[in-house]
Design an enzyme around this catalytic site. Structure first.
Site, PDB file in Angstrom:
ATOM      1  CG  HIS A 295      29.832  24.326  51.394  1.00 35.93           C
ATOM      2  ND1 HIS A 295      30.369  23.480  52.347  1.00 35.93           N
ATOM      3  CD2 HIS A 295      28.522  24.469  51.733  1.00 35.93           C
ATOM      4  CE1 HIS A 295      29.433  23.142  53.213  1.00 35.93           C
ATOM      5  NE2 HIS A 295      28.302  23.731  52.865  1.00 35.93           N
ATOM      6  CD  GLU A 296      25.804  26.915  50.025  1.00 36.53           C
ATOM      7  OE1 GLU A 296      24.797  26.226  49.737  1.00 36.53           O
ATOM      8  OE2 GLU A 296      26.162  27.123  51.208  1.00 36.53           O
TER       9      GLU A 296
ATOM     10  CG  HIS B 205      24.833  21.787  49.947  1.00 29.79           C
ATOM     11  ND1 HIS B 205      25.007  20.671  50.738  1.00 29.79           N
ATOM     12  CD2 HIS B 205      25.331  22.836  50.654  1.00 29.79           C
ATOM     13  CE1 HIS B 205      25.597  21.030  51.876  1.00 29.79           C
ATOM     14  NE2 HIS B 205      25.798  22.335  51.843  1.00 29.79           N
TER      15      HIS B 205
END
Length: 228
Positions: free
Chosen positions: A26-27, A30
């Site tokens: 997920h990170e 980003h």
């Protein structure tokens, strides 16, 4: 935890491992999106990587996943956690992107990566069962099902319009300017609403039920019953 069986403990450990990896993905989403848009801040800080250590947060990646795993083993809601926020500077993105558009793209990249990982895992799961490599009701099938469910839960959880979640950032930048002051007032109390969502299983169904629905229909599309 005295009443827990060895199977419960194993499930907690599996849930913890899956959640740590899923949060890192997920990170990474980003970080790689901000990098592709022209901001090298995440790369300079070592965040454009799949290494879970680079994205770990003591509470969101360790403590909460253990608690989440306990709830999951007890039949409650699991698959909740977060990583260390990716720092980036909208002012440094390529000029062909507005700051608002760049902010939305970076925000949705995290949940987008969870969708991709969950769906690819479901495809691999079905292929392995179809080829007879694993059994439909075996331990590996169960773990792959947890990967799918966890990533879909993370996706819907992070899309909730509560700052500081990704959905909150998207809502902020989609909000008409004349309502921005009202949104800022709402944002002050949003973290408390988020705590309620996390703490109360019945409220958590706001994102757990859509995640289950999506997983079930992805597996139906791929011709395999959901759940391993």
């Amino acid at each position: 935890m005295g009443d827990f069986t060895s199977k419960d403990i194993r499930q907690i450990l599996v849930q913890l491992f899956v959640l740590v990896i899923s949060v890192a993905i997920h990170e990474f989403g980003h970080a790689i999106m901000a990098d592709k848009l022209g901001d090298d801040t995440p790369r300079r800080q070592g965040r454009v990587t799949l290494n879970p250590i680079a994205h770990a947060d003591p509470v969101g990646t360790l403590i909460l996943p253990v608690v989440s795993g306990v709830f999951s083993a007890m039949g409650g809601l699991g698959g909740i956690g977060w990583g260390r926020p990716v720092q980036w500077q909208p002012s440094k993105v390529n000029r062909k992107w507005s700051m608002a558009t760049a902010s939305i793209l970076v925000a949705i990249a995290g949940p987008g990566m969870n969708f991709v990982l969950g769906t690819l895992t479901a495809v691999v799961h079905v292929l392995l069962v179809w080829r007879g490599v694993i059994s439909h009701d075996g331990d590996v099938s169960q773990i792959l099902g947890i990967v799918v469910g966890t990533n879909y839960i993370l996706m819907f959880f992070n899309l909730l319009p509560f700052p500081p979640l990704d959905g909150g950032h998207v809502a902020q930048h989609l909000m008409p300017y004349r309502y921005r002051a009202h949104y800022d007032q709402y944002a002050k109390y949003a973290p408390f609403a988020l705590l309620v969502v996390i703490a109360v299983p019945q409220v958590g169904q706001v994102f757990s039920l859509p995640a289950e629905w999506l997983a079930r229909h992805v597996y139906m599309l791929l011709q395999l019953p959901f759940g391993g």
